[in-house]
Design an enzyme around this catalytic site. Structure first.
Site, short mmCIF file in Angstrom:
data_model
loop_
_atom_site.label_atom_id
_atom_site.label_comp_id
_atom_site.label_asym_id
_atom_site.label_seq_id
_atom_site.Cartn_x
_atom_site.Cartn_y
_atom_site.Cartn_z
N ASP A 138 0.82 -1.22 0.00
CA ASP A 138 0.00 0.00 0.00
C ASP A 138 0.85 1.26 0.00
O ASP A 138 0.60 2.21 -0.75
CB ASP A 138 -0.93 -0.01 1.22
CG ASP A 138 -1.78 1.25 1.31
OD1 ASP A 138 -2.86 1.28 0.72
OD2 ASP A 138 -1.33 2.22 1.97
N HIS A 166 -5.02 2.48 -0.53
CA HIS A 166 -4.80 1.86 -1.82
C HIS A 166 -5.12 0.37 -1.79
O HIS A 166 -5.61 -0.18 -2.79
CB HIS A 166 -3.36 2.07 -2.28
CG HIS A 166 -3.07 3.49 -2.67
ND1 HIS A 166 -3.93 4.52 -2.42
CD2 HIS A 166 -2.01 4.06 -3.31
CE1 HIS A 166 -3.43 5.65 -2.87
NE2 HIS A 166 -2.26 5.40 -3.42
N ASP A 167 -4.86 -0.30 -0.67
CA ASP A 167 -5.29 -1.69 -0.53
C ASP A 167 -6.81 -1.79 -0.62
O ASP A 167 -7.36 -2.60 -1.37
CB ASP A 167 -4.83 -2.26 0.81
CG ASP A 167 -3.40 -2.79 0.77
OD1 ASP A 167 -2.93 -3.13 -0.33
OD2 ASP A 167 -2.75 -2.83 1.83
N ILE A 168 -7.49 -0.96 0.17
CA ILE A 168 -8.95 -0.99 0.16
C ILE A 168 -9.48 -0.55 -1.21
O ILE A 168 -10.42 -1.13 -1.75
CB ILE A 168 -9.53 -0.08 1.27
CG1 ILE A 168 -9.07 -0.57 2.65
CG2 ILE A 168 -11.05 -0.05 1.19
CD1 ILE A 168 -9.55 -1.95 3.03
N GLY A 171 -9.20 -3.31 -3.60
CA GLY A 171 -10.23 -4.30 -3.30
C GLY A 171 -11.58 -3.88 -3.83
O GLY A 171 -12.34 -4.70 -4.38
#
Length: 394
Positions: A138, A166-168, A171
């Site tokens: 991230d 950025h991870d979320i 996703g």
């Protein structure tokens, strides 16, 4: 009936981006089977804090999933996965590009066994391009997307966003593209491959910054809590702390000047007369506003602003947010009883649907919890299951 009831998802992903995507699919009724590598499982299982041996981070991001632990580096482990893949509608993975090919579980291999599969890969930089093999956490994506260069206070050190945005974001990007692909499959009876990148997903969010750069060549820089095109729109210091204020049109500016801070002269001040004037003189505007706001505590100003219909709000810490009356009313904190761990809490569902609401059906699985059940469903005999366990395949 939930909208994704009857859809089977194999979750090969770990840590956050992929598991967030598959969690939401599970919330909407999909049968999600989390396939964890034997023996350790998902890395996030090792992350504190813990309750009765269960990582709280794992529990929050892996609800509404069954779990199987499988050694995919072995031929027998691959064969188990192939059987499982033939029954699936969707596969989600977030290994580094090339790993699934080495394991023999990549899209092309699975497509031969299940031509209708929707297969989604999530990685830092995508499956193509000169950076495809780089590690993409991230924080690296925040740097590569340009977002870190515009976050924080001017003349300060680089600052990442306070949550793994950025991870979320990746996703969520994977989630809606899987749904797009599923709609396409319903219409055209074909599966497809989806390539999602943390950096691409983040870059797609920079719409204001893209407009400024393409339209005027502006390169955004850190601006604290300020908006790039609206003022006043930021955090302001008061006698007791800080409040947030956002004035988005001239009528609000007039009410603010006349009835909130009682400075009607600001409305005709050439520095602040129009929105563009206020942006050009935002430093002076901040000093003038804070000179007034620091004479009274935050609660006084928030009441005045709300009375005049001017958007405003407090800055809560996370504990205050979770206990806030609006958060509680919206059921954004859920209590549930984990059969192995006991009473636990998790976050609620962000959208309230009138016909097909999200549901909490299953707590996060213990490592390999549903292995026997899943293998029996795939027609493995009890003797075969025991043999696979003895050989540390499952």
């Amino acid at each position: 009936m939930q909208p994704l009831e009857g859809v089977r998802v194999l979750d090969l992903s770990h840590v956050l981006a992929g598991p967030y995507c598959t969690m939401v699919l599970g919330d909407m009724g999909a049968e999600v089977i989390k396939v964890e590598q034997y023996p350790e499982g998902d890395l996030i299982r090792q992350m504190a804090p813990f309750q009765s041996g269960m990582s709280y981070g794992f529990s929050v991001i892996n609800r509404n999933k069954q779990g199987i632990r499988l050694d995919l580096t072995t031929e027998e482990g691959q064969e188990v996965f192939y059987r499982l893949a033939k029954t699936a509608d969707v596969i989600v993975e977030n290994y580094r590009p090339g790993v699934t090919k080495k394991l023999g579980i990549d899209y092309e291999t699975i497509k031969e066994k299940n031509p209708d599969i929707i297969y989604c890969s999530i990685s830092g930089f995508g499956q193509t391009g000169p950076y495809k093999h780089k590690a993409g956490l991230d924080i690296m994506a925040q740097g590569m997307s340009g977002i870190m260069s515009m976050t924080g206070e001017s003349n300060g050190r680089p600052v990442k966003v306070g949550v793994p945005v950025h991870d979320i974001g990746a996703g969520i990007t994977a989630l809606y593209h899987i749904l797009f692909a599923y709609i396409y499959k319903l219409k055209h009876h074909e599966g497809q491959y989806i390539d999602v990148s943390l950096v691409d997903s983040a870059l797609a969010w920079t719409v204001w910054e893209a407009a400024a750069y393409f339209g005027k060549g502006e390169i955004p820089v850190p601006s604290g809590s300020r908006h790039r095109r609206i003022a006043p729109y930021q955090a302001y210091k008061t006698q007791s702390g800080f409040i947030l204020l956002g004035i988005v049109n001239e009528r609000m500016w007039e009410r603010f000047c006349h009835h909130v801070v009682e400075r009607p002269q600001w409305q005709n001040d050439p520095r602040f007369a129009t929105g563009n004037d206020r942006i050009e003189n935002v430093e002076e505007l901040e000093k003038e506003i804070e000179a007034v706001l620091t004479t009274q505590p935050s609660d006084v100003w928030l009441k005045r602003l709300e009375k005049q219909g001017v958007p405003c709000g407090p800055i809560l810490n996370y504990e205050e947010t979770l206990h806030n009356e609006q958060t509680q009313h919206r059921e954004m904190v859920i209590d549930y009883d984990h059969p192995e761990v006991g009473l636990m809490k998790t976050l609620g569902f962000p959208a309230k649907m009138s016909k097909s609401p999200a549901e909490f059906r299953l707590p996060a699985p213990m490592l390999g919890q549903h292995t026997d059940h899943i293998l029996e469903e795939l027609d493995y005999s009890k003797a075969e299951i025991e043999r696979l366990k003895h050989k540390a395949i499952v």
